[in-house]
Design a protein around this motif. Structure first.
Motif, mmCIF file in Angstrom:
data_model
loop_
_atom_site.group_PDB
_atom_site.id
_atom_site.type_symbol
_atom_site.label_atom_id
_atom_site.label_comp_id
_atom_site.label_asym_id
_atom_site.label_seq_id
_atom_site.Cartn_x
_atom_site.Cartn_y
_atom_site.Cartn_z
ATOM 1 N N SER A 122 49.224 -93.383 -52.436
ATOM 2 C CA SER A 122 50.647 -93.105 -52.674
ATOM 3 C C SER A 122 51.317 -94.288 -53.368
ATOM 4 C CB SER A 122 51.363 -92.806 -51.352
ATOM 5 O OG SER A 122 50.824 -91.650 -50.747
ATOM 6 N N PHE A 123 52.306 -93.961 -54.201
ATOM 7 C CA PHE A 123 53.025 -94.970 -54.978
ATOM 8 C C PHE A 123 54.524 -94.669 -54.936
ATOM 9 C CE2 PHE A 123 48.758 -94.787 -56.477
ATOM 10 C CZ PHE A 123 48.416 -96.087 -56.815
ATOM 11 N N LEU A 124 55.324 -95.705 -55.142
ATOM 12 C CA LEU A 124 56.781 -95.555 -55.203
ATOM 13 C C LEU A 124 57.267 -95.953 -56.587
ATOM 14 C CD1 LEU A 124 59.633 -95.148 -53.990
ATOM 15 C CD2 LEU A 124 59.532 -97.527 -53.220
ATOM 16 N N LEU A 125 58.048 -95.082 -57.199
ATOM 17 C CA LEU A 125 58.680 -95.372 -58.489
ATOM 18 C C LEU A 125 60.153 -95.673 -58.253
ATOM 19 C CD1 LEU A 125 58.737 -95.404 -61.607
ATOM 20 C CD2 LEU A 125 59.120 -92.932 -61.544
ATOM 21 N N ILE A 126 60.621 -96.798 -58.760
ATOM 22 C CA ILE A 126 62.052 -97.120 -58.702
ATOM 23 C C ILE A 126 62.632 -96.905 -60.091
ATOM 24 C CG2 ILE A 126 63.745 -98.963 -58.392
ATOM 25 C CD1 ILE A 126 62.101 -100.022 -56.118
ATOM 26 N N CYS A 127 63.429 -95.866 -60.221
ATOM 27 C CA CYS A 127 64.027 -95.528 -61.518
ATOM 28 C C CYS A 127 65.511 -95.223 -61.340
ATOM 29 C CB CYS A 127 63.306 -94.323 -62.134
ATOM 30 S SG CYS A 127 63.325 -92.857 -61.103
ATOM 31 N N GLY A 128 66.074 -95.725 -60.253
ATOM 32 C CA GLY A 128 67.488 -95.502 -59.943
ATOM 33 C C GLY A 128 67.863 -96.374 -58.763
ATOM 34 N N THR A 182 52.743 -97.381 -49.339
ATOM 35 C CA THR A 182 52.385 -97.111 -50.733
ATOM 36 C C THR A 182 51.587 -98.290 -51.295
ATOM 37 O OG1 THR A 182 54.622 -97.875 -51.354
ATOM 38 C CG2 THR A 182 54.253 -95.507 -51.286
ATOM 39 N N LYS A 183 50.709 -97.993 -52.231
ATOM 40 C CA LYS A 183 49.824 -99.009 -52.798
ATOM 41 C C LYS A 183 50.565 -99.975 -53.720
ATOM 42 C CE LYS A 183 45.837 -97.435 -51.196
ATOM 43 N NZ LYS A 183 44.989 -98.241 -50.289
ATOM 44 N N LYS A 184 51.584 -99.443 -54.390
ATOM 45 C CA LYS A 184 52.243 -100.249 -55.409
ATOM 46 C C LYS A 184 53.621 -99.672 -55.710
ATOM 47 C CE LYS A 184 51.017 -102.506 -59.772
ATOM 48 N NZ LYS A 184 50.018 -102.601 -60.850
ATOM 49 N N ILE A 185 54.544 -100.542 -56.160
ATOM 50 C CA ILE A 185 55.870 -100.106 -56.609
ATOM 51 C C ILE A 185 55.931 -100.299 -58.120
ATOM 52 C CG2 ILE A 185 58.349 -100.589 -56.522
ATOM 53 C CD1 ILE A 185 58.005 -101.349 -53.587
ATOM 54 N N ILE A 186 56.445 -99.284 -58.800
ATOM 55 C CA ILE A 186 56.583 -99.294 -60.263
ATOM 56 C C ILE A 186 58.067 -99.162 -60.602
ATOM 57 C CG2 ILE A 186 55.958 -98.065 -62.405
ATOM 58 C CD1 ILE A 186 53.585 -96.849 -60.683
ATOM 59 N N VAL A 187 58.516 -99.830 -61.656
ATOM 60 C CA VAL A 187 59.894 -99.661 -62.126
ATOM 61 C C VAL A 187 59.870 -99.039 -63.523
ATOM 62 C CG1 VAL A 187 60.817 -101.537 -60.718
ATOM 63 C CG2 VAL A 187 60.023 -102.033 -63.044
ATOM 64 N N SER A 188 60.957 -98.332 -63.862
ATOM 65 C CA SER A 188 60.948 -97.524 -65.083
ATOM 66 C C SER A 188 61.668 -98.146 -66.273
ATOM 67 C CB SER A 188 61.560 -96.150 -64.809
ATOM 68 O OG SER A 188 62.932 -96.290 -64.467
ATOM 69 N N ASP A 189 62.543 -99.125 -66.046
ATOM 70 C CA ASP A 189 63.173 -99.796 -67.184
ATOM 71 C C ASP A 189 63.746 -101.139 -66.753
ATOM 72 O OD1 ASP A 189 66.002 -99.540 -66.444
ATOM 73 O OD2 ASP A 189 65.888 -97.443 -67.005
ATOM 74 N N LEU A 190 64.372 -101.836 -67.680
ATOM 75 C CA LEU A 190 64.817 -103.214 -67.428
ATOM 76 C C LEU A 190 65.958 -103.308 -66.424
ATOM 77 C CD1 LEU A 190 64.573 -104.526 -71.081
ATOM 78 C CD2 LEU A 190 63.151 -105.222 -69.162
ATOM 79 N N ASP A 191 66.694 -102.230 -66.225
ATOM 80 C CA ASP A 191 67.750 -102.251 -65.215
ATOM 81 C C ASP A 191 67.163 -102.428 -63.818
ATOM 82 O OD1 ASP A 191 70.436 -101.773 -66.515
ATOM 83 O OD2 ASP A 191 69.260 -100.192 -67.436
ATOM 84 N N TYR A 192 65.887 -102.165 -63.656
ATOM 85 C CA TYR A 192 65.205 -102.344 -62.369
ATOM 86 C C TYR A 192 64.193 -103.480 -62.429
ATOM 87 C CZ TYR A 192 67.363 -97.854 -62.668
ATOM 88 O OH TYR A 192 68.282 -96.874 -62.927
ATOM 89 N N ILE A 202 56.719 -99.551 -66.234
ATOM 90 C CA ILE A 202 56.129 -98.523 -67.096
ATOM 91 C C ILE A 202 57.301 -97.732 -67.670
ATOM 92 C CG2 ILE A 202 54.594 -96.543 -67.290
ATOM 93 C CD1 ILE A 202 53.058 -97.523 -64.895
ATOM 94 N N PRO A 203 57.515 -97.779 -68.991
ATOM 95 C CA PRO A 203 58.675 -97.110 -69.579
ATOM 96 C C PRO A 203 58.719 -95.607 -69.278
ATOM 97 C CG PRO A 203 57.655 -98.586 -71.169
ATOM 98 C CD PRO A 203 56.720 -98.499 -70.002
ATOM 99 N N GLN A 367 49.066 -92.106 -69.543
ATOM 100 C CA GLN A 367 47.829 -92.899 -69.468
ATOM 101 C C GLN A 367 48.080 -94.228 -68.754
ATOM 102 O OE1 GLN A 367 44.666 -91.830 -70.523
ATOM 103 N NE2 GLN A 367 44.145 -93.626 -69.291
ATOM 104 N N LYS A 368 49.246 -94.824 -69.007
ATOM 105 C CA LYS A 368 49.585 -96.086 -68.329
ATOM 106 C C LYS A 368 49.721 -95.877 -66.821
ATOM 107 C CE LYS A 368 51.857 -98.437 -72.198
ATOM 108 N NZ LYS A 368 53.086 -99.093 -72.698
ATOM 109 N N TYR A 369 50.305 -94.745 -66.431
ATOM 110 C CA TYR A 369 50.405 -94.440 -65.002
ATOM 111 C C TYR A 369 49.016 -94.300 -64.391
ATOM 112 C CZ TYR A 369 55.438 -93.820 -64.307
ATOM 113 O OH TYR A 369 56.782 -94.048 -64.163
ATOM 114 N N LEU A 370 48.126 -93.606 -65.090
ATOM 115 C CA LEU A 370 46.775 -93.404 -64.582
ATOM 116 C C LEU A 370 46.064 -94.747 -64.383
ATOM 117 C CD1 LEU A 370 45.673 -90.377 -66.783
ATOM 118 C CD2 LEU A 370 46.078 -90.329 -64.316
#
Length: 374
Positions: A122-128, A182-192, A202-203, A367-370
């Motif tokens: 499992s992973f967590l995406l922070i995009c907000g 979760t294994k890892k946290i990912i952010v979606s843009d520079l605001d995060y 990862i854009p 592909q970057k997510y994978l």
């Protein structure tokens, strides 16, 4: 691989799903579709029962006034519970937010515990907005942020209920629980990325096959579009755009057509802004959110976050969008320049769509997510 995406606020997970499917993976989205926006999901947990009945809506409002609690949260949690038998044996699970189920935090923890137990990674995406983001913004270390209006006027605290809830003990505990599982946290843009430099960026993926670049043609009036979301009105700085448009309307009555929408479903929103040349997005960002990216894909000139941090990160030497600031005079000057120099609208629009193709292509991003998940 079998992939489960929990939550959908902007079409990010839909575009990621499309990219993953193009690479041969099986993808399922469960979420509410983000209320009035009605984004597609495979399993809907939106509070349809309460919202579709006038009496229940009235009772829910009364319940909220007395207990400061929304029964829609309970319905979402119950609906998610009944989907649990289908949410098993996935190779990857990704949450779009620690509060991705949008129910009470104690219920979220119970439901997510089942999800974490019944799936592989499992992973967590922070995009907000999420707990560590709000914590950082409250330190006021950035030049400005979505909380800037609150710092200037404490009377706006009620309008920031959604944002500030992440600092409450129950939501903080929920975030900590998700982080631990979760294994890892990912952010979606520079605001995060700026508040959380330790996490991988990862854009946002944009489906450039579905949302195609269009050549802007200015034959008569220049069309400026402002889409208002009342829930994020203050945080996006929409009032600065409204004041700007009143001045522009008087300054260029024969050269400009202004379109303003309010709380439209995503499909209607897209249709309405498609004929515009310029789109006004937000003033308190450093990078582009999903709404801006899709408009840029179509070749629109977007007023949004495009700070020096963004230009440096992507090594940009020419504008691909307009950096919007909380300054009406500045916004009027920037808009006026474009109106008086329509060839610049065409040029920026072309660069915008080329930028999205290069940096946000949905299959490349999938592909970057994978690679990160693996």
């Amino acid at each position: 691989m079998k992939i489960l995406l929990i939550g959908e606020y902007s079409r990010l997970h839909n575009s990621l799903k499309e990219g993953l499917q193009a690479l041969g993976h099986e993808v399922t989205i469960i979420g509410t579709g983000d209320n009035f926006k009605q984004f597609p999901v495979d399993y809907s947990i939106s509070a349809k029962f309460i919202t579709s009945n006038r009496i229940l809506r009235f009772l829910n409002k009364a319940f909220f006034k007395v207990f400061n609690s929304d029964l829609q949260l309970l319905e979402k949690g119950i609906r998610f519970y009944f989907f649990l038998p289908k949410l098993k044996n996935f190779d990857i699970v990704q949450l779009i937010n620690s509060n991705a189920i949008e129910t009470y935090p104690f219920l979220s923890k119970y439901l997510l515990k089942k999800v974490f137990q019944n799936n592989h990674k499992s992973f967590l995406l922070i995009c907000g907005e999420d707990t560590p983001i709000i914590d950082f913004l409250l330190l006021q270390k950035m030049r400005y942020s979505i909380l800037s209006p609150l710092f200037e006027d404490e009377n706006l605290k009620k309008s920031y209920h959604f944002s500030l809830k992440y600092t409450q003990k129950n939501y903080r505990n929920l975030f900590d629980f998700v982080k631990q599982n979760t294994k890892k946290i990912i952010v979606s843009d520079l605001d995060y990325k700026i508040p959380l430099p330790e996490y991988e960026l990862i854009p946002n993926p944009v489906n450039t096959d579905k949302i195609k670049a269009e050549s802007l043609i200015i034959s008569n009036k220049i069309i400026v579009f402002l889409g208002i979301n009342e829930g994020s009105y203050i945080k996006k700085g929409t009032s600065y755009f409204e004041k700007t448009l009143k001045i522009i309307e008087q300054k260029y009555p024969d050269q400009v057509e202004i379109i303003i929408s309010k709380n439209l479903p995503y499909t209607e929103y897209i249709k309405l802004y498609s004929k515009s040349h310029i789109l006004l997005d937000q003033v308190f960002g450093y990078d582009q959110g999903y709404n801006a990216l899709e408009a840029m894909t179509k070749g629109k000139v977007v007023f949004t976050g495009a700070e020096k941090e963004f230009e440096e990160y992507y090594n940009l030497t020419e504008k691909v969008c307009i950096n919007a600031l909380a300054d009406v005079d500045y916004l009027v000057n920037e808009l006026s320049f474009l109106i008086e120099n329509p060839e610049e609208i065409i040029a920026i629009g072309k660069r915008a769509s080329a930028f999205i193709q290069k940096e946000h292509h949905y299959i490349t991003i999938a592909q970057k997510y994978l690679e990160t998940w693996n």
